[in-house]
Design a protein around this motif. Sequence first.
Motif, PDB file in Angstrom:
ATOM      1  N   ILE A   1      -6.477   1.827  -4.865  1.00 40.81           N
ATOM      2  CA  ILE A   1      -6.016   0.382  -4.638  1.00 40.81           C
ATOM      3  C   ILE A   1      -4.654   0.364  -3.704  1.00 40.81           C
ATOM      4  O   ILE A   1      -4.096  -0.678  -3.935  1.00 40.81           O
ATOM      5  CB  ILE A   1      -5.486  -0.306  -6.080  1.00 40.81           C
ATOM      6  CG1 ILE A   1      -4.138   0.644  -6.661  1.00 40.81           C
ATOM      7  CG2 ILE A   1      -7.053   0.315  -7.087  1.00 40.81           C
ATOM      8  CD1 ILE A   1      -4.081   0.422  -8.014  1.00 40.81           C
ATOM      9  N   LEU A   2      -4.333   1.028  -3.317  1.00 43.83           N
ATOM     10  CA  LEU A   2      -2.851   1.558  -2.345  1.00 43.83           C
ATOM     11  C   LEU A   2      -3.178   1.229  -0.926  1.00 43.83           C
ATOM     12  O   LEU A   2      -2.378   0.729  -0.722  1.00 43.83           O
ATOM     13  CB  LEU A   2      -1.789   1.833  -2.528  1.00 43.83           C
ATOM     14  CG  LEU A   2      -0.854   2.478  -3.863  1.00 43.83           C
ATOM     15  CD1 LEU A   2      -0.264   3.603  -4.033  1.00 43.83           C
ATOM     16  CD2 LEU A   2      -0.632   0.735  -4.410  1.00 43.83           C
ATOM     17  N   LYS A   3      -4.575   1.568  -1.122  1.00 47.29           N
ATOM     18  CA  LYS A   3      -5.022   1.528   0.965  1.00 47.29           C
ATOM     19  C   LYS A   3      -6.228   0.851   0.811  1.00 47.29           C
ATOM     20  O   LYS A   3      -6.117   0.401   2.119  1.00 47.29           O
ATOM     21  CB  LYS A   3      -4.739   2.760   1.062  1.00 47.29           C
ATOM     22  CG  LYS A   3      -3.219   3.718   0.751  1.00 47.29           C
ATOM     23  CD  LYS A   3      -4.030   5.217   1.252  1.00 47.29           C
ATOM     24  CE  LYS A   3      -2.811   6.052   1.611  1.00 47.29           C
ATOM     25  NZ  LYS A   3      -2.156   7.223   1.483  1.00 47.29           N
ATOM     26  N   ASP A   4      -7.449   0.676   0.135  1.00 51.48           N
ATOM     27  CA  ASP A   4      -8.818   0.629   0.688  1.00 51.48           C
ATOM     28  C   ASP A   4      -8.670  -1.126   0.644  1.00 51.48           C
ATOM     29  O   ASP A   4      -7.362  -1.455   0.068  1.00 51.48           O
ATOM     30  CB  ASP A   4      -9.319   0.453  -0.300  1.00 51.48           C
ATOM     31  CG  ASP A   4      -9.931   2.611  -0.587  1.00 51.48           C
ATOM     32  OD1 ASP A   4      -8.997   2.721   0.288  1.00 51.48           O
ATOM     33  OD2 ASP A   4     -10.438   2.875  -1.923  1.00 51.48           O
ATOM     34  N   LYS A   5      -9.305  -1.923   1.334  1.00 48.46           N
ATOM     35  CA  LYS A   5      -9.263  -2.971   1.850  1.00 48.46           C
ATOM     36  C   LYS A   5     -10.580  -4.132   1.217  1.00 48.46           C
ATOM     37  O   LYS A   5      -9.771  -4.987   0.603  1.00 48.46           O
ATOM     38  CB  LYS A   5     -10.177  -3.051   3.091  1.00 48.46           C
ATOM     39  CG  LYS A   5     -10.552  -4.214   4.097  1.00 48.46           C
ATOM     40  CD  LYS A   5     -11.280  -4.742   5.318  1.00 48.46           C
ATOM     41  CE  LYS A   5     -10.807  -5.571   6.256  1.00 48.46           C
ATOM     42  NZ  LYS A   5     -11.721  -5.672   7.041  1.00 48.46           N
ATOM     43  N   GLU A   6     -10.885  -3.041  -0.324  1.00 52.53           N
ATOM     44  CA  GLU A   6     -11.265  -4.314  -1.116  1.00 52.53           C
ATOM     45  C   GLU A   6     -10.257  -4.657  -1.966  1.00 52.53           C
ATOM     46  O   GLU A   6     -10.179  -5.195  -2.692  1.00 52.53           O
ATOM     47  CB  GLU A   6     -12.312  -3.368  -1.497  1.00 52.53           C
ATOM     48  CG  GLU A   6     -13.261  -2.807  -1.204  1.00 52.53           C
ATOM     49  CD  GLU A   6     -12.915  -1.712  -0.293  1.00 52.53           C
ATOM     50  OE1 GLU A   6     -12.424  -0.813  -0.362  1.00 52.53           O
ATOM     51  OE2 GLU A   6     -14.674  -1.084  -0.387  1.00 52.53           O
ATOM     52  N   PHE A   7      -8.804  -4.114  -2.414  1.00 51.10           N
ATOM     53  CA  PHE A   7      -7.734  -4.126  -2.969  1.00 51.10           C
ATOM     54  C   PHE A   7      -6.575  -5.035  -1.890  1.00 51.10           C
ATOM     55  O   PHE A   7      -5.512  -5.015  -2.530  1.00 51.10           O
ATOM     56  CB  PHE A   7      -6.677  -2.567  -3.772  1.00 51.10           C
ATOM     57  CG  PHE A   7      -8.404  -1.680  -4.377  1.00 51.10           C
ATOM     58  CD1 PHE A   7      -8.552  -2.659  -5.718  1.00 51.10           C
ATOM     59  CD2 PHE A   7      -9.003  -0.991  -3.875  1.00 51.10           C
ATOM     60  CE1 PHE A   7      -9.377  -1.616  -6.433  1.00 51.10           C
ATOM     61  CE2 PHE A   7     -10.055  -0.482  -4.631  1.00 51.10           C
ATOM     62  CZ  PHE A   7     -10.498  -0.873  -5.903  1.00 51.10           C
ATOM     63  N   ASP A   8      -6.757  -5.247  -1.075  1.00 56.47           N
ATOM     64  CA  ASP A   8      -6.284  -6.494  -0.223  1.00 56.47           C
ATOM     65  C   ASP A   8      -5.863  -7.584  -1.617  1.00 56.47           C
ATOM     66  O   ASP A   8      -3.762  -7.626  -1.225  1.00 56.47           O
ATOM     67  CB  ASP A   8      -6.884  -6.905   1.121  1.00 56.47           C
ATOM     68  CG  ASP A   8      -6.161  -6.202   1.767  1.00 56.47           C
ATOM     69  OD1 ASP A   8      -5.785  -4.811   2.016  1.00 56.47           O
ATOM     70  OD2 ASP A   8      -7.582  -5.930   2.761  1.00 56.47           O
TER      71      ASP A   8
ATOM     72  N   SER B   1      -5.211  -8.149  -4.641  1.00 55.49           N
ATOM     73  CA  SER B   1      -4.646  -7.464  -5.833  1.00 55.49           C
ATOM     74  C   SER B   1      -3.043  -7.001  -5.053  1.00 55.49           C
ATOM     75  O   SER B   1      -2.338  -7.507  -6.154  1.00 55.49           O
ATOM     76  CB  SER B   1      -5.218  -6.123  -6.526  1.00 55.49           C
ATOM     77  OG  SER B   1      -5.800  -5.199  -5.534  1.00 55.49           O
ATOM     78  N   ARG B   2      -2.910  -6.523  -4.057  1.00 53.16           N
ATOM     79  CA  ARG B   2      -1.642  -6.018  -3.443  1.00 53.16           C
ATOM     80  C   ARG B   2      -1.057  -7.447  -2.903  1.00 53.16           C
ATOM     81  O   ARG B   2       0.117  -7.676  -3.193  1.00 53.16           O
ATOM     82  CB  ARG B   2      -1.813  -5.154  -2.152  1.00 53.16           C
ATOM     83  CG  ARG B   2      -2.466  -3.378  -2.606  1.00 53.16           C
ATOM     84  CD  ARG B   2      -2.597  -2.579  -1.703  1.00 53.16           C
ATOM     85  NE  ARG B   2      -3.455  -2.684  -0.589  1.00 53.16           N
ATOM     86  CZ  ARG B   2      -4.377  -2.692  -0.134  1.00 53.16           C
ATOM     87  NH1 ARG B   2      -4.765  -2.248  -0.844  1.00 53.16           N
ATOM     88  NH2 ARG B   2      -5.074  -2.686   1.090  1.00 53.16           N
ATOM     89  N   THR B   3      -1.980  -7.616  -2.527  1.00 50.22           N
ATOM     90  CA  THR B   3      -1.226  -9.332  -2.154  1.00 50.22           C
ATOM     91  C   THR B   3      -0.053 -10.069  -3.369  1.00 50.22           C
ATOM     92  O   THR B   3       0.605 -10.826  -2.726  1.00 50.22           O
ATOM     93  CB  THR B   3      -2.019 -10.175  -1.167  1.00 50.22           C
ATOM     94  OG1 THR B   3      -2.624  -9.852  -0.132  1.00 50.22           O
ATOM     95  CG2 THR B   3      -1.203 -11.831  -0.873  1.00 50.22           C
ATOM     96  N   ALA B   4      -1.415  -9.979  -4.247  1.00 48.13           N
ATOM     97  CA  ALA B   4      -1.054 -10.962  -5.095  1.00 48.13           C
ATOM     98  C   ALA B   4      -0.084  -9.974  -6.486  1.00 48.13           C
ATOM     99  O   ALA B   4       1.003 -10.742  -6.868  1.00 48.13           O
ATOM    100  CB  ALA B   4      -2.003 -11.239  -6.351  1.00 48.13           C
ATOM    101  N   ILE B   5       0.832  -8.568  -5.944  1.00 45.98           N
ATOM    102  CA  ILE B   5       1.466  -8.233  -6.608  1.00 45.98           C
ATOM    103  C   ILE B   5       2.882  -8.343  -5.716  1.00 45.98           C
ATOM    104  O   ILE B   5       3.239  -8.729  -6.270  1.00 45.98           O
ATOM    105  CB  ILE B   5       1.112  -6.405  -7.282  1.00 45.98           C
ATOM    106  CG1 ILE B   5      -0.135  -6.734  -8.031  1.00 45.98           C
ATOM    107  CG2 ILE B   5       2.457  -5.914  -7.054  1.00 45.98           C
ATOM    108  CD1 ILE B   5      -0.385  -5.618  -8.180  1.00 45.98           C
ATOM    109  N   ALA B   6       1.979  -8.352  -4.484  1.00 40.89           N
ATOM    110  CA  ALA B   6       4.062  -8.581  -3.677  1.00 40.89           C
ATOM    111  C   ALA B   6       4.309 -10.134  -4.696  1.00 40.89           C
ATOM    112  O   ALA B   6       5.482 -10.209  -4.146  1.00 40.89           O
ATOM    113  CB  ALA B   6       2.836  -7.924  -2.201  1.00 40.89           C
ATOM    114  N   ALA B   7       3.681 -10.274  -4.364  1.00 36.79           N
ATOM    115  CA  ALA B   7       3.946 -12.206  -5.089  1.00 36.79           C
ATOM    116  C   ALA B   7       4.680 -12.393  -5.542  1.00 36.79           C
ATOM    117  O   ALA B   7       5.692 -13.122  -6.120  1.00 36.79           O
ATOM    118  CB  ALA B   7       2.757 -13.635  -4.306  1.00 36.79           C
TER     119      ALA B   7
END
Length: 116
Positions: A35-42, A44-50
């Motif tokens: 979930i930290l690198k795969d494209k499918e989780f982009d 979720s990473r964007t939402a967590i960063a926001a």
Amino acid sequence: MQVKKADGSDYEPNTISAFQRSIQRYLEEKSNLSILKDKEFDSSRTAIAAKRKSLVQSGKGNKPHATKFLTYEDEEALFSSGQFRDHNPEVLQRTLWWYMSLHIGFHARDERHKLC
């Protein structure tokens, strides 16, 4: 974006990242997803960063329990109030602890425990 504590308050920004890393460790054991690198989780990473950014902007994550340096006046107040001195064993131990930590310079929790 709606992760909250049971009482309805917000988590600290670092706690949200810790949840993400915990999920990642679980996934590493069970599959080869990341979930930290795969494209499918982009997203979720964007939402967590926001979410982290909005929490920091609202005052969360300022480390309220961070270590603060004592001033000379603070140290003198400890001695004059009897918190530091040599009038009983517990206070003497606290005073020695203070001087050793001040001059040895602890940098991590394990160093403090090793001295104990």
